[in-house]
Design an enzyme around this catalytic site. Structure first.
Site, PDB file in Angstrom:
ATOM      1  N   SER A  81       9.394   2.418   8.385  1.00  0.00           N
ATOM      2  CA  SER A  81       7.984   2.782   8.485  1.00  0.00           C
ATOM      3  C   SER A  81       7.061   1.576   8.557  1.00  0.00           C
ATOM      4  O   SER A  81       5.930   1.691   9.018  1.00  0.00           O
ATOM      5  CB  SER A  81       7.577   3.663   7.300  1.00  0.00           C
ATOM      6  N   ASP A 246      -1.479   5.259  -0.483  1.00  0.00           N
ATOM      7  CA  ASP A 246      -0.344   5.685  -1.297  1.00  0.00           C
ATOM      8  C   ASP A 246       0.184   4.565  -2.190  1.00  0.00           C
ATOM      9  O   ASP A 246       1.167   4.750  -2.910  1.00  0.00           O
ATOM     10  CB  ASP A 246       0.788   6.227  -0.411  1.00  0.00           C
ATOM     11  N   HIS A 249       2.707   1.742   1.232  1.00  0.00           N
ATOM     12  CA  HIS A 249       2.683   1.134   2.555  1.00  0.00           C
ATOM     13  C   HIS A 249       1.459   0.232   2.687  1.00  0.00           C
ATOM     14  O   HIS A 249       0.453   0.446   2.013  1.00  0.00           O
ATOM     15  CB  HIS A 249       2.645   2.221   3.637  1.00  0.00           C
TER      16      HIS A 249
END
Length: 348
Positions: A81, A246, A249
């Site tokens: 990601s 969050d 990330h």
């Protein structure tokens, strides 16, 4: 852990990957029970998996540089990601878009970006991703950027197996004719909700894997840039600005900082960086080192590049360690395309 100790561990992991070993762990067995308990607590606090899907950033960048008959440079992003850009809302904020627009500006050529990175992927997914990138023999990438490793640590993949998959991916891409730049495993000890002793264990495991990844990638003809804490000293001063909502990330500013560290190496791999900056600068502590020592040094300092220098030396292969100057990367959106849908588990 000293750089010499980290170099020895990294070399053992890389050797195990090359010769099929799989029993070298990143942390002692006595610490594993406590580590697993802390991981579960950290996951609940981090909210891993709650971030939105990564924006679709595929397309052409730098259309203003188009010249009839001259094809665009082909840039491909692979990994997890971090490579996909999960955690930001606009395509232009993803690392792929930032690198594509920066590369277009330096090369003064359009850049065709395709991103096959999968949120949640471990290194064993690289075989599938490389197959996608090399599916069309007429469209071999000019340069591939791989960002991988965090999920390998959190999913307890044996580091020798992790490095083996990465090395195989770099070898396939280099054999096909693509330049390869690997952003090594980020420092998971920088995640705010992670508490001690997991923070120390995560940092140690991350740096050991990053050093071993460097050895594996460089020995296959790739270059590496240590992502470390992704952001170098900026993170310590601005952790809430450089992580996304969050707390796991990177934020848009975090990705921009990481892209600034990777872009010079991408350009250098394509022969686009000023020649006078290719020579080692002793004032920035650059120079030639045995590859394991260079890997250990790079793992300790984010933004450090390692590339192959000499195939043999008194202590094995040697590498050039560089600490390139970062340059601001412009944010831009891709030209309209119809990207293929991305699907898969959410994660790092």
């Amino acid at each position: 852990m000293t750089s010499m100790s980290r170099a020895r561990v990294a070399r053992r992991i890389a050797a195990g990957a090359a010769y099929g070993g799989g029993g070298i762990g990143l942390v002692g067995a006595a610490a594993m029970g406590l580590l697993l308990a802390e991981v579960q607590l950290a996951k609940r606090q981090v909210g891993n998996g709650t971030a939105p899907h990564a924006p679709k950033a595929q397309g052409l960048y730098g259309l203003g540089y188009s010249v009839p008959g001259e094809p665009p440079l082909r840039l491909r992003m692979l990994g997890d990601s971090t490579a996909a850009g999960q955690g930001v809302r606009r395509a232009g904020q993803t690392p792929g878009a930032l690198l594509a627009s920066g590369l277009a500006a330096v090369a003064e050529r359009p850049v065709d970006l395709r991103n096959v990175a999968l949120p949640g992927a471990c290194s064993d997914d690289l075989d599938r991703q490389v197959a996608l990138v090399l599916a069309d023999p007429a469209q071999v990438p000019d340069v591939c950027v791989i960002m991988i490793g965090a999920n390998d640590v959190t999913h307890r993949m044996p580091p020798t197996r992790s490095v083996r998959h990465l090395s195989a991916a770099v070898r396939r891409l280099r054999t096909a004719g693509a330049e390869v730049v690997v952003g090594t495993c980020p420092d998971l000890g920088t995640i705010e909700p992670v508490q001690q002793p997991l923070r120390w264990l995560a940092r140690r495991a991350s740096r050991q894997l990053a050093a071993a990844q460097t050895i594996g990638a460089v020995e296959q003809g790739g270059r590496t840039v240590s992502l470390g804490d992704l952001l170098g000293p900026e993170f310590a001063a601005n952790p809430r600005e450089l992580f996304g909502p969050d707390n796991y990330h990177p934020s848009a500013e975090g990705y921009a900082t990481a892209a600034m560290a990777v872009l010079p190496t991408v350009c250098a791999a394509l022969g686009l960086w000023p020649a006078d900056e290719e020579r080692p600068d002793v004032s920035r502590r650059e120079g030639f080192l045995p590859v394991a020592r260079a890997a250990a040094e790079a793992a300790s300092e984010a933004g450090t590049e390692v590339t192959a220098a000499m195939p043999t030396g008194p202590r094995g292969p040697w590498a050039l360690l560089k600490r390139r100057r970062r340059r601001r990367v412009p944010e831009s959106e891709p030209a309209p395309v119809t990207p293929s849908p991305q699907a898969g588990p959410s994660g790092v």
